[in-house]
Design an enzyme around this catalytic site. Structure first.
Site, mmCIF file in Angstrom:
data_model
loop_
_atom_site.group_PDB
_atom_site.id
_atom_site.type_symbol
_atom_site.label_atom_id
_atom_site.label_comp_id
_atom_site.label_asym_id
_atom_site.label_seq_id
_atom_site.Cartn_x
_atom_site.Cartn_y
_atom_site.Cartn_z
ATOM 1 C CD GLU A 1 6.183 2.001 -0.660
ATOM 2 O OE1 GLU A 1 6.908 2.902 -0.179
ATOM 3 O OE2 GLU A 1 5.096 2.239 -1.211
ATOM 4 C CG HIS B 1 9.157 7.619 0.869
ATOM 5 N ND1 HIS B 1 9.758 6.519 1.449
ATOM 6 C CD2 HIS B 1 8.037 7.139 0.278
ATOM 7 C CE1 HIS B 1 9.038 5.443 1.197
ATOM 8 N NE2 HIS B 1 7.975 5.795 0.489
ATOM 9 C CD GLU B 2 5.112 9.518 -0.462
ATOM 10 O OE1 GLU B 2 4.606 9.002 -1.478
ATOM 11 O OE2 GLU B 2 5.307 8.891 0.591
ATOM 12 C CG HIS C 1 7.082 6.164 -4.190
ATOM 13 N ND1 HIS C 1 7.492 4.873 -4.401
ATOM 14 C CD2 HIS C 1 6.749 6.243 -2.863
ATOM 15 C CE1 HIS C 1 7.424 4.199 -3.268
ATOM 16 N NE2 HIS C 1 6.982 4.998 -2.323
ATOM 17 C CB ALA D 1 3.218 9.625 6.099
ATOM 18 C CB ALA D 2 2.777 11.173 1.690
ATOM 19 C CG MET D 3 -1.103 7.527 -2.649
ATOM 20 S SD MET D 3 -0.241 5.931 -2.559
ATOM 21 C CE MET D 3 -0.191 5.497 -4.301
ATOM 22 C CD GLU D 4 3.510 5.704 -4.042
ATOM 23 O OE1 GLU D 4 3.542 4.513 -4.347
ATOM 24 O OE2 GLU D 4 3.273 6.096 -2.887
ATOM 25 C CG ASN D 5 -2.028 9.486 -5.796
ATOM 26 O OD1 ASN D 5 -2.196 8.281 -5.741
ATOM 27 N ND2 ASN D 5 -2.506 10.319 -4.880
#
Length: 992
Positions: free
Chosen positions: A431, A408-409, A412, A372-376
């Site tokens: 997580e 959520h992201e 992070h 869904a997404a990535m928290e870079n």
């Protein structure tokens, strides 16, 4: 032959494994001794011959020993049980061999620590390749001749090591080679690196911009009839090594300075702002990005695209930009996410008492992404449907889901990026917290939604307990030894159980103390790594400051190091007044599964349980009290317990366990719900429903108790209990929808729903075309009841849905309220003719709204026409007509359709090789596919087909397939043991 194999041959390293076996055999000291002896005994020919012979034998034996060690290492992952029985000497020998050949270790050796990367890349979008040069500054911790770092699928041209001491110079490289088994590049030096000194390493390399959604990959979209391309990274958990040579483990934090060279038609993004851009004469641009703080490789990121953006600033000066397709930005689809991100950064800064660490935060919406997404850090990447919103056509459910992904992201940026788990066994540390704060952060944005106290129960607690009630579950903290094991820890146990345990602990500690512990944890470990014990220690310290001496580590180890959860049974003790017997046992849906697993059979599961209890009657409920249950069975006194009073455990469902009662207490609770349900809190009403259905399914209580319980719903005015009931009823629906007596069950459900359905009616389309002002509770309750009515066959509901579809077709104007569009579309497709399916298919291709596209696609899976379902399945996998990230959802939704279930199951088996090659490396998606297709299989023949399929595909998606067998076995077991009892009660019920 792969590019990596071809490159190995080209550089004379086609036999890299054999070189790896032999590189540590010969001792330089031995060679010097041989030379000395030769000078001393030149006149003694016999001695020379003897020495040569002895040396030859020794070398041959040494080579053979190394070959054996190599064979042993290659077998190691599949021989853990055999190794457990080896002698102490064998273990010592193996450790010595790994020390001599550190590339054979499953983790990188701790001899070297990176400090800084200077990474320069040239990106060629015309042929989807890139070339790079990385300069790594590192410190030597322990003396070693070997530089071992990760590289996977890269063509490494050259590697050089430099001394960074007072006498700088190039160190002679004895040999360099890649060891694909552990995805590492090895540089063997002629002399040792010395401890406490720093060195630099220069590596040049090149690779493909892949189409596999991991590492540095490409994506595309169509705008004004033209296909446009972009390239973006996805490095978590172990894919930075696909883009550049690096120390690709979370603990090896370093700073990074990235430069990206690309055609001027594109722009580039990375974690930090652009420091300087240089335009070459050939119309290429090189963007130089600022130096990052210390960070792990897995959330380094960059992208090359031709997107546009909108921006905003927080009051503390952080620049926020949302990048997306130009048409999406132009239509304002990114405005909502941009606005809430600005508010969320302020919320987290205030809650955590730690400022956001970077000068900017970019949100990048890409057409396809494995998650869904990535928290870079500073460059969070989202798949479009999780961040772009058209409020005119989006439902409240879509708005809520999108909101929670963004929440959520952003969390992070603190939990994961600022403070990173030491190793992947504790991935829940990031997580679990991010998932918990989805609900806290959303409550900050929309206080009336009351997410943490309500929706958390059904969407997190109840959801993960379904999975964690299986014998094939695993502890939340699980050992991870090798790269192939890492992806499997990213499952709902890490996310949802992690969040549930954090919520339980927060309620035990109290919110102010919990928040203080988090603040200390983040401040202590910022820019570094932490393990679970670090968190427990900070929580214990925070408790002690309040005069509360609870050993948090001791309590929480039972919850994190054991799989599953307990069922707590409370039984009145008739022999002693005002006393109850409270016991705990490991809850399992399929108890027989324990007998097949020696590990489970021989384990005594026991938890320290914070059990909150109240007593009540028709008009009153007592304040809650807490009982710490540490033993298997305990006797406790309960005040205010009179004849006719009931007991209620796990108040507001803050604990991660189920509660069972004696049948008399169940009967009293049922009567309370029928006469005055509001005495019991909304959370506990939902909890009673969920516990009753699941305890009955596992055989702990009679089947009639949950069926009787839903009779009170005619009086229920709150959304949450209805939502809990509908989730349980849909589970039963899929178990029974192909049985001959199904209509008895569906008629019973419709009778419970009818009065509320007619009371609430249907929504009208909002006059302002916006869902932002929707009253959460009213809108969601109305939607839930309509969905139940249409799903179980209410004629009025069916007619209303078909009328709305017909109006849309005839007027070509969609007047269907966004909040019920998915229900109407699915109902219309399932009941109406093929022309409606074709109409929905046409609209799916013509709409530009991402949320509407997803709803239309899912509606196509509702058809009862197997020809159309088969056509949809084939088009999904074999063409570009269905977005790649939606293919899995199509197969799963076809499987939820009673007419499509056998079709989806057969299609899944026939296309497994293609599906596994496409999604196998992203195990989270692979597990979702396997579980989605198999969870509603419930016949002996389907169970046998599943077992045969696993035998034919041994080793692929193993954990998900083992779980699937257990779920199907539990389904079959329920039919065998309880279906007759279930229908027998329904036939006798006055409400049937």
């Amino acid at each position: 032959m792969s590019a990596r194999d071809a490159n190995s041959l080209r550089n004379g390293r086609g036999l890299s494994d054999q070189w790896a076996d032999g590189v540590a055999v010969r001792s330089r000291t031995t060679e010097r001794h041989i030379a000395v002896h030769k000078r001393l005994v030149l006149g003694f020919a016999v001695s020379i011959v003897t020495l040569i012979a002895v040396t030859a034998v020794a070398v041959l034996l040494g080579v053979r020993f190394e070959e054996c060690a190599g064979e042993s290492a290659s077998r190691a992952p599949n021989a853990s049980s055999a190794r457990a029985n080896q002698s102490r000497d064998a273990h010592s020998s193996q450790r010595d061999e790994e020390a001599a050949q550190p590339w054979r270790q499953l983790r990188l050796p701790a001899s070297l620590r990176p400090r800084h990367y200077d990474l320069r890349l040239a990106v060629y979008m015309d042929n989807f390749t890139f070339s790079g040069e990385v300069n790594i500054e590192f410190e030597c911790v322990n003396a070693t001749r070997f530089v071992v770092l990760h590289a996977d699928g890269l063509r490494v041209d050259r590697a050089a090591v430099y001394s960074d001491s007072k006498k700088p110079g190039v160190l002679r490289v004895h040999r360099q080679f890649q060891y694909p088994a552990n995805q590492v590049l090895v540089v063997a030096l002629s002399r040792e690196l010395k401890p406490l000194r720093t060195y630099k390493m220069n590596i040049t390399f090149e690779a493909q911009i892949e189409n596999e959604l991991l590492g540095f990959f490409r994506s595309s979209y169509v705008m004004q009839g033209e296909r446009r391309y972009l390239a973006v990274t996805q490095f978590s958990p172990i894919h930075a090594r696909k883009a550049f040579p690096c120390f690709d483990e979370p603990v090896f934090k370093a700073t990074f300075k990235v430069s990206l060279k690309h055609e001027s038609a594109y722009l580039s993004l990375s974690n930090m702002p652009v420091e300087m851009s240089v335009l070459d004469e050939d119309e290429w641009v090189t963007d130089h990005f600022s130096r990052t703080p210390r960070m792990s490789t897995y959330y380094l990121a960059w992208a090359v695209c031709n997107f546009t953006y909108k921006e905003s600033f927080t009051r503390s000066g952080v620049l926020i930009r949302l990048y997306a397709r130009p048409d999406a930005i132009g239509r304002g689809y990114g405005d909502y996410a941009l606005n809430i991100t600005k508010r969320l950064l302020q919320f987290y800064e205030d809650y955590f008492k730690v400022k956001y660490s970077l000068p900017k935060l970019d949100l990048l919406a890409v057409p396809k992404h494995p998650y869904a997404a990535m928290e870079n850090w500073g460059l969070s990447v989202f798949v479009e449907q999780k961040i772009l919103l058209d409020p005119k056509v989006s439902s409240f459910s879509y708005l809520m889901e999108l909101t929670m992904v963004v929440v959520h992201e952003i969390c992070h940026q603190w939990f994961g990026d600022l403070v990173t788990p030491v190793w992947w066994e504790d991935v829940w540390l990031k997580e679990g917290f991010a998932h918990f704060f989805e609900y806290m952060g959303t409550d900050f944005l929309f206080p009336k939604w009351n997410m943490e106290k309500q929706r958390f129960l059904t969407d997190v607690l109840h959801e993960v307990m379904l999975l964690d009630g299986l014998a094939s579950s695993h502890p939340i903290s699980q050992q991870v030894y090798q790269a192939t094991d890492i992806d499997r820890v990213f499952d709902w146990i890490a996310y949802k159980k992690g969040a549930a345990l954090i919520r339980m602990l927060a309620n035990v500690m109290g919110q102010p103390v919990f928040q203080r512990g988090l603040n200390d944890y983040l401040r202590t470990h910022m820019y570094g790594n932490a393990a679970r014990d670090d968190l427990w220690n900070k929580f214990s310290e925070a408790m002690q400051k309040e005069g509360k001496y609870i050993n948090i580590k001791e309590v929480m180890n039972g919850w994190t190091l054991q799989m599953g959860y307990p069922v707590v049974t409370i039984i009145r003790n008739d022999s002693l007044d005002h006393s109850v017997i409270i016991s705990q046992e490991h809850f399992l849906y399929h108890p027989d599964a324990r007998n097949r697993d020696p590990g489970l059979l021989n384990t005594s599961f026991q938890w320290q349980i914070p059990l909150t209890v109240s007593v009540g009657n028709y008009t009153h409920i007592s304040p809650e009290s807490i009982i710490w249950l540490s033993n298997k069975t305990e006797l406790h006194k309960m005040s205010l317990m009179e004849e006719g009073t009931w007991l209620l455990g796990n108040i507001n469902q803050t604990g991660y366990f189920r509660v069972n009662y004696d049948l008399h207490n169940w009967r009293l609770l049922l009567e309370q719900l029928m006469k005055n349900p509001e005495i019991i809190s909304v959370g506990n009403r939902a909890g009673l429903i969920d516990d009753a259905f699941n305890l009955a399914r596992a055989g702990y209580i009679p089947q009639n108790i949950p069926l009787e319980m839903i009779c009170y719903l005619t009086q229920e005015r709150e959304f949450l209990p209805w939502h809990a009931a509908s989730r349980s009823l849909y589970q039963l629906d899929k178990l029974l929808d192909r049985s001959e007596e199904y209509s008895i069950f569906s008629d019973y459900v419709l009778k419970q729903v009818a009065s509320m359905y007619h009371r609430l009616g249907w929504p009208t389309s909002p006059s302002n075309g916006s869902i932002m002002q929707a009253a959460y509770q009213t809108e969601e309750l109305q939607r839930e009841v309509i969905m139940l009515a249409c799903s179980f066959g209410n004629k009025h509901c069916h007619n209303q849905a078909m009328a709305l579809i017909s109006d849309w077709i005839s007027s070509n104007k969609n007047r269907i309220p966004p909040n019920v569009r998915d229900i109407v579309y699915c109902t219309g497709v399932s009941l109406m003719d093929e022309d409606v399916w074709e109409f929905i298919w046409m609209k799916f291709h013509s709409t530009t709204a991402i949320s509407e596209k997803k709803v239309l696609l899912e509606a196509l899976t509702c058809s009862g026409n197997t020809f159309l379902l088969n056509r949809l399945l084939n088009l999904s996998l074999s063409s570009d007509l269905v977005p790649e990230q939606d293919v899995i959802d199509v197969i799963i939704h076809v499987g939820r359709n009673p007419r499509g279930r056998p079709l989806a199951w057969r299609y899944f088996r026939e296309k497994w090789d293609i599906l596994n090659s496409r999604y196998g490396e992203a195990l989270f998606m692979n597990a979702k596919l396997i579980n989605g297709v198999t969870e509603f299989l419930n016949t002996e023949s389907e169970l046998n087909e599943l077992k045969e399929f696993i035998e034919e595909n041994e080793g692929e998606g193993v954990s998900a397939l083992v779980r699937a067998v257990e779920i199907v076995e539990a389904n079959v077991r329920w039919h065998r043991l309880f279906r007759q009892q279930f229908f027998q009660w329904l036939r006798k019920s006055p409400d049937s």
